[in-house]
Design an enzyme around this catalytic site. Sequence first.
Site, PDB file in Angstrom:
ATOM      1  CB  SER A 184      -3.465  -2.094   4.936  1.00 38.60           C
ATOM      2  OG  SER A 184      -2.947  -0.813   5.100  1.00 38.60           O
TER       3      SER A 184
ATOM      4  CB  CYS B 186      16.468   6.142  -4.095  1.00 42.63           C
ATOM      5  SG  CYS B 186      16.327   7.091  -2.575  1.00 42.63           S
TER       6      CYS B 186
ATOM      7  CG  ASN C  14      12.713   9.206  -5.869  1.00 41.31           C
ATOM      8  OD1 ASN C  14      12.284   9.991  -6.723  1.00 41.31           O
ATOM      9  ND2 ASN C  14      12.104   8.994  -4.731  1.00 41.31           N
TER      10      ASN C  14
ATOM     11  CB  THR D  40      -0.905   0.023   1.256  1.00 40.90           C
ATOM     12  OG1 THR D  40      -0.044  -0.167   2.399  1.00 40.90           O
ATOM     13  CG2 THR D  40      -1.946  -1.071   1.223  1.00 40.90           C
TER      14      THR D  40
ATOM     15  CG  HIS E  26      16.244  11.184  -5.371  1.00 39.96           C
ATOM     16  ND1 HIS E  26      15.072  11.722  -4.905  1.00 39.96           N
ATOM     17  CD2 HIS E  26      16.554  10.156  -4.513  1.00 39.96           C
ATOM     18  CE1 HIS E  26      14.683  11.055  -3.826  1.00 39.96           C
ATOM     19  NE2 HIS E  26      15.558  10.095  -3.570  1.00 39.96           N
TER      20      HIS E  26
ATOM     21  N   GLY F 193      10.703  10.035  -1.994  1.00 42.71           N
ATOM     22  CA  GLY F 193      11.665   9.139  -1.341  1.00 42.71           C
ATOM     23  C   GLY F 193      11.372   8.951   0.139  1.00 42.71           C
TER      24      GLY F 193
ATOM     25  NE  ARG G 170      19.613  -0.010   1.041  1.00 37.19           N
ATOM     26  CZ  ARG G 170      18.973   1.135   1.188  1.00 37.19           C
ATOM     27  NH1 ARG G 170      19.555   2.146   1.822  1.00 37.19           N
ATOM     28  NH2 ARG G 170      17.755   1.271   0.712  1.00 37.19           N
TER      29      ARG G 170
HETATM   30  P1  A2P Z   1       0.236   0.380   5.744  1.00 37.74           P
HETATM   31  O1  A2P Z   1      -0.287   1.134   4.551  1.00 37.74           O
HETATM   32  O2  A2P Z   1      -0.734  -0.654   6.217  1.00 37.74           O
HETATM   33  O3  A2P Z   1       0.739   1.284   6.844  1.00 37.74           O
HETATM   34  P2  A2P Z   1       5.338   4.419   2.763  1.00 37.74           P
HETATM   35  O4  A2P Z   1       6.834   4.290   2.744  1.00 37.74           O
HETATM   36  O5  A2P Z   1       4.803   4.975   1.487  1.00 37.74           O
HETATM   37  O6  A2P Z   1       4.852   5.169   3.971  1.00 37.74           O
HETATM   38  O7  A2P Z   1       4.755   2.894   2.880  1.00 37.74           O
HETATM   39  C1  A2P Z   1       5.146   1.986   3.890  1.00 37.74           C
HETATM   40  C2  A2P Z   1       4.550   0.618   3.576  1.00 37.74           C
HETATM   41  O8  A2P Z   1       4.987  -0.319   4.563  1.00 37.74           O
HETATM   42  C3  A2P Z   1       3.025   0.593   3.635  1.00 37.74           C
HETATM   43  O9  A2P Z   1       2.543  -0.330   2.683  1.00 37.74           O
HETATM   44  C4  A2P Z   1       2.764   0.097   5.047  1.00 37.74           C
HETATM   45  O10 A2P Z   1       1.512  -0.497   5.227  1.00 37.74           O
HETATM   46  C5  A2P Z   1       3.843  -0.949   5.160  1.00 37.74           C
HETATM   47  N1  A2P Z   1       4.130  -1.316   6.561  1.00 37.74           N
HETATM   48  C6  A2P Z   1       4.529  -0.495   7.563  1.00 37.74           C
HETATM   49  N2  A2P Z   1       4.687  -1.208   8.703  1.00 37.74           N
HETATM   50  C7  A2P Z   1       4.369  -2.491   8.420  1.00 37.74           C
HETATM   51  C8  A2P Z   1       4.318  -3.713   9.171  1.00 37.74           C
HETATM   52  N3  A2P Z   1       4.649  -3.736  10.473  1.00 37.74           N
HETATM   53  N4  A2P Z   1       3.936  -4.840   8.539  1.00 37.74           N
HETATM   54  C9  A2P Z   1       3.609  -4.823   7.224  1.00 37.74           C
HETATM   55  N5  A2P Z   1       3.644  -3.712   6.462  1.00 37.74           N
HETATM   56  C10 A2P Z   1       4.012  -2.554   7.039  1.00 37.74           C
END
Ligand code: A2P
Length: 330
Positions: free
Chosen positions: A38, A126, A308, A9, A235, A157, A97
Amino acid sequence: MKVAVVGATGMVGQVMLKILEERNFPVTELIPVASEKSVGKTIHYKGMEYPVVTMQAAIEMNPHIALFSAGGTTSLEYAPQFAAVGTTVIDNSSAWRMVADKKLVVPEINAHLLTKEDRIIANPNCSTIQLVMVLHPLNLKYDLKRVVVSTYQSVTGTGKNAVDQLNAEIGGDDSVAKVYPYQIFKNALPQCDVFADDDYTKEEIKLMTEPKKIMDDDTFNLTATAVRVPVQGGHSESVNIEFENDFNLDEVRKILSETPGVVVMDDVKNKIYPMPLYSEGKDEVFVGRIRRDTSQPKTLNMWIVADNLRKGAATNAVQIAEYLVENKLV
Ligand code: A2P
Protein backbone atom coordinates in the site's frame (compact mmCIF):
# COMPACT_ATOMS: atom_id res chain seq x y z
CA MET A 1 -0.31 14.41 19.21
CA LYS A 2 1.59 12.54 16.52
CA VAL A 3 -0.81 9.65 15.80
CA ALA A 4 -0.07 6.53 13.75
CA VAL A 5 -2.97 4.45 12.45
CA VAL A 6 -1.58 1.01 11.70
CA GLY A 7 -3.81 -0.80 9.21
CA ALA A 8 -5.07 2.53 7.85
CA THR A 9 -6.27 0.97 4.59
CA GLY A 10 -8.29 -1.73 6.36
CA MET A 11 -11.89 -1.89 7.50
CA VAL A 12 -11.29 -0.88 11.15
CA GLY A 13 -8.40 1.48 10.27
CA GLN A 14 -10.67 3.47 7.96
CA VAL A 15 -13.26 3.84 10.73
CA MET A 16 -10.51 4.83 13.20
CA LEU A 17 -9.57 7.69 10.87
CA LYS A 18 -13.20 8.76 10.56
CA ILE A 19 -13.68 8.71 14.34
CA LEU A 20 -10.45 10.63 15.07
CA GLU A 21 -11.80 13.26 12.68
CA GLU A 22 -15.39 13.24 14.01
CA ARG A 23 -14.29 13.53 17.64
CA ASN A 24 -11.72 16.16 16.80
CA PHE A 25 -8.91 14.19 18.44
CA PRO A 26 -5.89 16.52 18.82
CA VAL A 27 -3.89 15.10 15.89
CA THR A 28 -1.00 17.37 14.89
CA GLU A 29 0.59 14.82 12.58
CA LEU A 30 -1.12 11.75 11.11
CA ILE A 31 0.95 8.71 10.16
CA PRO A 32 -1.07 6.16 8.15
CA VAL A 33 0.63 2.75 8.12
CA ALA A 34 -0.13 -0.33 6.01
CA SER A 35 1.71 -3.19 4.34
CA GLU A 36 4.44 -2.65 1.72
CA LYS A 37 1.89 -3.14 -1.06
CA SER A 38 0.00 0.00 0.00
CA VAL A 39 3.01 2.31 0.08
CA GLY A 40 2.36 4.91 -2.63
CA LYS A 41 -1.32 5.22 -1.68
CA THR A 42 -2.54 8.27 0.20
CA ILE A 43 -5.05 8.64 3.02
CA HIS A 44 -7.50 11.51 3.12
CA TYR A 45 -7.83 13.11 6.57
CA LYS A 46 -9.40 16.47 7.44
CA GLY A 47 -9.03 17.76 3.90
CA MET A 48 -5.36 16.75 3.57
CA GLU A 49 -3.62 13.82 1.88
CA TYR A 50 -1.15 11.74 3.91
CA PRO A 51 1.17 9.16 2.30
CA VAL A 52 0.91 5.58 3.56
CA VAL A 53 4.19 4.51 5.14
CA THR A 54 5.69 1.21 6.29
CA MET A 55 5.96 0.07 9.90
CA GLN A 56 9.67 0.80 9.97
CA ALA A 57 9.21 4.37 8.70
CA ALA A 58 6.43 4.96 11.26
CA ILE A 59 8.58 3.71 14.15
CA GLU A 60 11.32 6.12 13.10
CA MET A 61 8.79 8.98 13.31
CA ASN A 62 8.24 8.31 17.06
CA PRO A 63 4.46 8.76 17.27
CA HIS A 64 2.92 9.52 20.67
CA ILE A 65 0.07 7.08 20.03
CA ALA A 66 -0.34 4.21 17.57
CA LEU A 67 -3.80 2.78 16.96
CA PHE A 68 -3.20 -0.76 15.65
CA SER A 69 -5.63 -2.80 13.60
CA ALA A 70 -3.51 -4.93 11.32
CA GLY A 71 -3.90 -8.44 12.73
CA GLY A 72 -2.39 -10.37 15.63
CA THR A 73 0.87 -11.48 14.00
CA THR A 74 1.70 -7.93 12.90
CA SER A 75 0.91 -6.65 16.35
CA LEU A 76 3.04 -9.24 18.15
CA GLU A 77 6.00 -8.27 16.00
CA TYR A 78 5.63 -4.49 15.86
CA ALA A 79 3.76 -3.25 18.95
CA PRO A 80 6.87 -3.82 21.16
CA GLN A 81 9.02 -1.94 18.63
CA PHE A 82 6.71 1.09 18.82
CA ALA A 83 6.60 0.80 22.62
CA ALA A 84 10.41 0.75 22.68
CA VAL A 85 10.57 4.21 21.06
CA GLY A 86 8.07 5.60 23.59
CA THR A 87 4.83 5.19 21.61
CA THR A 88 1.69 4.10 23.46
CA VAL A 89 0.07 1.37 21.35
CA ILE A 90 -3.68 0.74 21.49
CA ASP A 91 -4.04 -2.63 19.84
CA ASN A 92 -7.25 -3.97 18.34
CA SER A 93 -5.94 -7.51 17.73
CA SER A 94 -6.20 -10.41 20.15
CA ALA A 95 -2.40 -10.61 20.54
CA TRP A 96 -2.08 -8.91 23.95
CA ARG A 97 -5.56 -9.14 25.42
CA MET A 98 -5.05 -12.00 27.82
CA VAL A 99 -1.38 -11.28 28.63
CA ALA A 100 -1.27 -10.80 32.40
CA ASP A 101 0.59 -7.48 32.49
CA LYS A 102 -1.39 -5.88 29.64
CA LYS A 103 -4.62 -3.99 30.38
CA LEU A 104 -7.76 -4.89 28.45
CA VAL A 105 -9.82 -1.75 28.43
CA VAL A 106 -13.39 -0.61 27.89
CA PRO A 107 -13.13 3.01 29.06
CA GLU A 108 -16.59 3.11 30.68
CA ILE A 109 -15.57 0.15 32.87
CA ASN A 110 -11.86 0.13 33.67
CA ALA A 111 -9.91 3.03 32.11
CA HIS A 112 -9.04 4.14 35.65
CA LEU A 113 -6.47 1.29 35.74
CA LEU A 114 -4.33 2.91 33.03
CA THR A 115 -0.98 4.46 33.94
CA LYS A 116 1.90 6.11 32.08
CA GLU A 117 3.73 2.79 32.18
CA ASP A 118 1.14 1.07 29.95
CA ARG A 119 2.77 1.16 26.54
CA ILE A 120 0.70 -1.62 24.94
CA ILE A 121 -3.00 -1.43 25.75
CA ALA A 122 -5.40 -4.04 24.41
CA ASN A 123 -8.76 -3.19 22.84
CA PRO A 124 -11.20 -6.06 23.46
CA ASN A 125 -12.94 -8.23 20.88
CA CYS A 126 -15.93 -6.55 19.20
CA SER A 127 -18.51 -9.02 20.55
CA THR A 128 -17.01 -8.72 24.03
CA ILE A 129 -17.25 -4.91 24.17
CA GLN A 130 -20.99 -4.69 23.50
CA LEU A 131 -21.61 -7.56 25.92
CA VAL A 132 -19.67 -6.12 28.88
CA MET A 133 -21.16 -2.66 28.39
CA VAL A 134 -24.46 -4.26 29.41
CA LEU A 135 -23.23 -6.98 31.80
CA HIS A 136 -21.08 -4.70 33.95
CA PRO A 137 -23.78 -2.39 35.41
CA LEU A 138 -26.07 -5.37 36.00
CA ASN A 139 -23.26 -7.32 37.67
CA LEU A 140 -22.67 -4.44 40.10
CA LYS A 141 -26.33 -4.50 41.08
CA TYR A 142 -27.45 -8.16 40.91
CA ASP A 143 -24.22 -10.23 40.78
CA LEU A 144 -23.84 -12.42 37.69
CA LYS A 145 -24.06 -16.18 38.14
CA ARG A 146 -24.14 -17.50 34.57
CA VAL A 147 -24.32 -15.97 31.10
CA VAL A 148 -25.24 -17.80 27.86
CA VAL A 149 -24.60 -15.77 24.72
CA SER A 150 -25.25 -16.52 21.04
CA THR A 151 -23.95 -14.03 18.49
CA TYR A 152 -25.13 -13.05 15.01
CA GLN A 153 -22.00 -11.39 13.65
CA SER A 154 -21.57 -8.99 10.74
CA VAL A 155 -19.11 -9.82 7.94
CA THR A 156 -17.41 -6.44 8.51
CA GLY A 157 -15.81 -8.03 11.60
CA THR A 158 -13.76 -10.30 9.35
CA GLY A 159 -12.39 -7.44 7.20
CA LYS A 160 -12.63 -6.08 3.68
CA ASN A 161 -12.23 -9.42 1.92
CA ALA A 162 -15.27 -10.80 3.73
CA VAL A 163 -17.43 -7.84 2.68
CA ASP A 164 -16.19 -8.44 -0.88
CA GLN A 165 -17.16 -12.12 -0.63
CA LEU A 166 -20.70 -11.30 0.53
CA ASN A 167 -21.21 -8.59 -2.11
CA ALA A 168 -19.86 -10.82 -4.88
CA GLU A 169 -22.19 -13.63 -3.82
CA ILE A 170 -25.16 -11.24 -3.73
CA GLY A 171 -24.24 -10.18 -7.27
CA GLY A 172 -23.95 -13.82 -8.41
CA ASP A 173 -20.19 -13.57 -8.98
CA ASP A 174 -18.48 -16.76 -7.89
CA SER A 175 -14.95 -15.80 -8.94
CA VAL A 176 -14.03 -13.82 -5.80
CA ALA A 177 -11.68 -15.48 -3.27
CA LYS A 178 -13.67 -16.97 -0.37
CA VAL A 179 -12.69 -15.86 3.13
CA TYR A 180 -15.24 -18.14 4.78
CA PRO A 181 -15.26 -21.92 4.36
CA TYR A 182 -18.75 -21.68 2.79
CA GLN A 183 -21.02 -19.22 1.00
CA ILE A 184 -22.16 -16.55 3.46
CA PHE A 185 -25.03 -15.05 1.39
CA LYS A 186 -28.36 -16.72 2.35
CA ASN A 187 -26.45 -18.64 5.02
CA ALA A 188 -25.44 -18.64 8.72
CA LEU A 189 -22.05 -20.09 9.65
CA PRO A 190 -21.71 -21.47 13.19
CA GLN A 191 -17.98 -20.78 12.94
CA CYS A 192 -16.31 -17.41 13.57
CA ASP A 193 -12.53 -17.82 13.30
CA VAL A 194 -10.88 -21.24 13.65
CA PHE A 195 -11.76 -24.10 15.99
CA ALA A 196 -9.62 -24.43 19.10
CA ASP A 197 -9.95 -26.07 22.53
CA ASP A 198 -12.93 -28.34 23.28
CA ASP A 199 -14.43 -27.63 19.81
CA TYR A 200 -15.06 -23.95 20.62
CA THR A 201 -13.95 -21.35 18.06
CA LYS A 202 -11.35 -18.73 18.96
CA GLU A 203 -14.11 -16.08 18.82
CA GLU A 204 -16.15 -18.02 21.38
CA ILE A 205 -13.13 -18.40 23.64
CA LYS A 206 -12.51 -14.63 23.48
CA LEU A 207 -16.13 -14.03 24.47
CA MET A 208 -15.82 -16.45 27.39
CA THR A 209 -12.54 -15.10 28.78
CA GLU A 210 -12.26 -11.36 28.04
CA PRO A 211 -15.36 -10.19 30.02
CA LYS A 212 -13.94 -11.64 33.26
CA LYS A 213 -10.68 -9.74 32.82
CA ILE A 214 -12.38 -6.44 31.90
CA MET A 215 -14.89 -6.67 34.76
CA ASP A 216 -12.21 -8.05 37.12
CA ASP A 217 -14.59 -10.81 38.20
CA ASP A 218 -14.11 -14.52 37.65
CA THR A 219 -16.92 -15.60 39.95
CA PHE A 220 -19.48 -16.16 37.18
CA ASN A 221 -19.75 -18.67 34.34
CA LEU A 222 -20.06 -17.70 30.69
CA THR A 223 -20.60 -19.82 27.58
CA ALA A 224 -20.87 -18.69 23.94
CA THR A 225 -21.84 -19.72 20.42
CA ALA A 226 -20.62 -17.31 17.73
CA VAL A 227 -22.36 -17.29 14.35
CA ARG A 228 -21.51 -15.33 11.20
CA VAL A 229 -24.53 -14.02 9.31
CA PRO A 230 -24.85 -12.12 5.99
CA VAL A 231 -25.20 -8.76 7.74
CA GLN A 232 -22.99 -5.64 7.51
CA GLY A 233 -24.28 -3.07 10.00
CA GLY A 234 -23.30 -4.59 13.33
CA HIS A 235 -23.18 -7.59 15.62
CA SER A 236 -26.26 -8.86 17.47
CA GLU A 237 -26.26 -11.00 20.60
CA SER A 238 -28.98 -13.04 22.24
CA VAL A 239 -28.02 -13.13 25.92
CA ASN A 240 -29.45 -15.16 28.79
CA ILE A 241 -28.29 -13.99 32.21
CA GLU A 242 -28.79 -15.73 35.54
CA PHE A 243 -28.09 -13.56 38.60
CA GLU A 244 -27.35 -14.44 42.22
CA ASN A 245 -29.96 -11.87 43.30
CA ASP A 246 -33.42 -11.24 41.95
CA PHE A 247 -34.19 -8.17 39.87
CA ASN A 248 -37.03 -5.97 38.85
CA LEU A 249 -37.43 -5.46 35.10
CA ASP A 250 -38.21 -1.75 35.37
CA GLU A 251 -35.11 -1.30 37.51
CA VAL A 252 -33.01 -3.24 34.96
CA ARG A 253 -34.23 -0.89 32.20
CA LYS A 254 -33.54 2.13 34.42
CA ILE A 255 -29.99 0.99 35.26
CA LEU A 256 -29.21 0.37 31.59
CA SER A 257 -30.78 3.62 30.40
CA GLU A 258 -28.59 5.48 32.93
CA THR A 259 -25.41 3.69 31.76
CA PRO A 260 -23.24 6.00 29.59
CA GLY A 261 -22.87 4.52 26.09
CA VAL A 262 -25.90 2.22 26.41
CA VAL A 263 -29.30 2.94 24.84
CA VAL A 264 -32.41 0.96 25.78
CA MET A 265 -34.67 0.31 22.76
CA ASP A 266 -37.37 -1.81 24.25
CA ASP A 267 -40.98 -1.18 23.29
CA VAL A 268 -42.27 -4.38 21.74
CA LYS A 269 -45.85 -3.10 21.41
CA ASN A 270 -44.51 -0.65 18.86
CA LYS A 271 -42.00 -3.17 17.44
CA ILE A 272 -39.06 -1.18 18.86
CA TYR A 273 -35.92 -3.24 19.39
CA PRO A 274 -32.27 -2.96 18.32
CA MET A 275 -31.19 -4.10 14.85
CA PRO A 276 -27.86 -3.94 12.97
CA LEU A 277 -29.39 -1.79 10.23
CA TYR A 278 -30.21 0.80 12.91
CA SER A 279 -26.93 0.55 14.85
CA GLU A 280 -24.70 1.05 11.80
CA GLY A 281 -22.68 4.25 12.06
CA LYS A 282 -23.60 4.80 15.73
CA ASP A 283 -21.32 4.64 18.77
CA GLU A 284 -23.78 3.38 21.38
CA VAL A 285 -24.62 -0.16 22.42
CA PHE A 286 -28.35 -0.84 21.95
CA VAL A 287 -30.29 -3.24 24.17
CA GLY A 288 -33.86 -4.48 23.94
CA ARG A 289 -36.18 -7.50 24.19
CA ILE A 290 -35.51 -7.35 27.95
CA ARG A 291 -37.71 -9.98 29.57
CA ARG A 292 -37.78 -12.56 32.30
CA ASP A 293 -36.65 -16.08 31.43
CA THR A 294 -39.78 -17.86 32.62
CA SER A 295 -38.01 -21.23 32.73
CA GLN A 296 -36.06 -20.44 35.91
CA PRO A 297 -35.85 -17.74 38.61
CA LYS A 298 -33.49 -14.70 38.74
CA THR A 299 -32.84 -14.98 35.00
CA LEU A 300 -33.47 -12.66 32.08
CA ASN A 301 -33.16 -12.60 28.32
CA MET A 302 -32.07 -9.65 26.22
CA TRP A 303 -30.87 -8.68 22.74
CA ILE A 304 -27.76 -6.49 22.36
CA VAL A 305 -26.68 -4.81 19.10
CA ALA A 306 -23.77 -2.48 18.26
CA ASP A 307 -21.78 -1.38 15.22
CA ASN A 308 -18.82 -3.73 15.57
CA LEU A 309 -16.50 -1.40 13.65
CA ARG A 310 -17.32 1.55 15.93
CA LYS A 311 -17.89 0.81 19.66
CA GLY A 312 -16.75 -2.77 18.95
CA ALA A 313 -13.39 -1.55 17.65
CA ALA A 314 -12.49 1.96 16.47
CA THR A 315 -14.58 4.09 18.84
CA ASN A 316 -13.43 2.13 21.88
CA ALA A 317 -9.78 2.51 20.78
CA VAL A 318 -10.16 6.27 20.25
CA GLN A 319 -11.94 6.60 23.63
CA ILE A 320 -8.90 4.94 25.24
CA ALA A 321 -6.65 7.43 23.44
CA GLU A 322 -8.85 10.31 24.64
CA TYR A 323 -8.59 9.05 28.22
CA LEU A 324 -4.79 8.94 27.93
CA VAL A 325 -4.68 12.50 26.64
CA GLU A 326 -7.19 13.89 29.16
CA ASN A 327 -5.28 12.29 32.04
CA LYS A 328 -1.84 13.25 30.70
CA LEU A 329 -0.76 9.61 30.40
CA VAL A 330 0.92 10.15 27.00
P1 A2P B 1 -2.84 -3.49 3.33
O1 A2P B 1 -4.09 -2.81 2.83
O2 A2P B 1 -1.61 -2.85 2.77
O3 A2P B 1 -2.87 -4.99 3.16
P2 A2P B 1 -8.61 -5.72 6.93
O4 A2P B 1 -8.77 -6.28 8.31
O5 A2P B 1 -9.76 -4.87 6.52
O6 A2P B 1 -8.29 -6.79 5.92
O7 A2P B 1 -7.31 -4.73 6.99
C1 A2P B 1 -6.04 -5.13 7.47
C2 A2P B 1 -5.14 -3.91 7.56
O8 A2P B 1 -3.87 -4.30 8.09
C3 A2P B 1 -4.83 -3.28 6.20
O9 A2P B 1 -4.69 -1.89 6.36
C4 A2P B 1 -3.50 -3.92 5.84
O10 A2P B 1 -2.74 -3.19 4.93
C5 A2P B 1 -2.83 -3.90 7.19
N1 A2P B 1 -1.69 -4.84 7.27
C6 A2P B 1 -1.71 -6.18 7.07
N2 A2P B 1 -0.46 -6.68 7.23
C7 A2P B 1 0.35 -5.65 7.53
C8 A2P B 1 1.76 -5.50 7.80
N3 A2P B 1 2.57 -6.57 7.80
N4 A2P B 1 2.24 -4.27 8.05
C9 A2P B 1 1.42 -3.19 8.06
N5 A2P B 1 0.10 -3.26 7.82
C10 A2P B 1 -0.44 -4.46 7.55
